[in-house]
Design an enzyme around this catalytic site. Structure first.
Site, PDB file in Angstrom:
ATOM      1  N   TYR A 180       0.838  -1.204   0.000  1.00 18.53           N
ATOM      2  CA  TYR A 180       0.000   0.000   0.000  1.00 18.53           C
ATOM      3  C   TYR A 180       0.870   1.251   0.000  1.00 18.53           C
ATOM      4  CZ  TYR A 180      -2.946   3.676   2.025  1.00 18.53           C
ATOM      5  OH  TYR A 180      -3.598   4.859   2.283  1.00 18.53           O
ATOM      6  N   LYS A 184       1.091   4.284  -2.846  1.00 18.53           N
ATOM      7  CA  LYS A 184       0.741   5.677  -2.571  1.00 18.53           C
ATOM      8  C   LYS A 184       1.917   6.607  -2.873  1.00 18.53           C
ATOM      9  CE  LYS A 184      -3.565   5.548  -1.223  1.00 18.53           C
ATOM     10  NZ  LYS A 184      -4.630   6.319  -1.917  1.00 18.53           N
TER      11      LYS A 184
END
Length: 279
Positions: A180, A184
């Protein structure tokens, strides 16, 4: 959560080949496409855009069942909206979404909010190639394809903008949720590069939230203690993040910027993800 059909207001209907453009009722409004816009933070952003007078194309990866507060806001505002289901596990579908929205509403979106995201639990010692690719597909590759389609579709001279939803951790990454976090960071890179390459036709900015909508991983006492750890001694509220998005939709002299709405969390380094702290 409430199905759109259960509310008093009826959506325009799914995009289809024989759809008639909505036309004149939308002429004085800006049209916003919000990915992941039917629930949680995306739903709060959608509700804020509705209350600001925008028409809405609301995306969901598997359904567009609306959170109850969003269904109520759409009904109260008489918002013209429709739902679109596209699974961003296949990023090529994301590129087609802009065309579907343009077909249904009779014009392309003026605002794109890349809010849809996936979030998993992994670290360097446990992450797999599949973890990395799945997170990259949804959290970065799909926004790239949406940005490409948004920027190339024929549009008028109205102020057009993209807002990417990042995460305050990008300033001080830690080892939790590695796939994740990396995705990002890649989305932050897209924000900067596309802001430069798309100016002056399209503005591109980002909002980086801190911890705001608690999941079952947190309890109330932990959330209170985490708030006290922030430089501002408080956690952000979801509607404050939505207000930052609204600001960027109107800030016609702003591009390439990231607004941190996180209680100051990006100013500090945290050893673990918040879910592991203050227990």
């Amino acid at each position: 959560m409430i199905e759109p059909e259960e509310t008093g207001y009826r959506p325009l209907g799914r995009a289809r080949a024989d759809a008639e453009p909505v036309g004149k009722p939308l002429a004085a409004k800006r049209l916003a496409l919000v990915t992941g816009g039917h629930r949680r933070l995306g739903g709060i952003i959608s509700a804020a855009l509705a209350r600001a007078g925008h028409s809405l194309a609301i995306h969901g990866s598997h359904d567009t069942r609306l959170d109850s507060h969003l269904a109520l806001a759409l009904e109260e505002e008489g918002t013209e909206w429709d739902g679109f289901v596209v699974d961003f596990a296949d990023p090529e579908g994301a590129e087609e979404l802009v065309a579907k929205v343009a077909e249904r509403f009779g014009r392309p979106p003026d605002i794109l909010v890349n809010s849809a995201a996936m979030f998993g639990q992994d670290r360097l010692e446990s992450v797999t190639a599949d973890d990395l690719m799945r997170h990259y597909a949804v959290n970065c590759a799909a926004p790239v394809m949406l940005t490409k389609a948004f920027a190339t579709v024929p549009a008028g001279a109205v102020d057009r903008c993209i807002i990417n939803i990042l995460d305050q951790r990008i300033d001080h990454p830690h080892g939790d949720q590695l796939a994740y976090t990396l995705s990002k960071l890649a989305l932050a890179g897209l924000t900067r590069t596309s802001a430069a390459s798309l100016a002056p036709r399209v503005r591109v900015n980002a909002v980086a939230p801190g911890l705001t909508i608690a999941t079952p991983d947190y309890d109330a006492a932990q959330m209170e203690r985490l708030g006290e750890m922030m430089p501002l001694a408080r956690l952000p509220q979801a509607d404050e993040i939505a207000q930052a998005v609204l600001y960027l939709t109107e800030a016609s002299a702003v591009t390439g910027q990231t607004l941190y709405v996180d209680g100051g969390a990006h100013l500090k380094s945290y050893e673990r993800d918040f879910m592991h702290l203050c227990r």
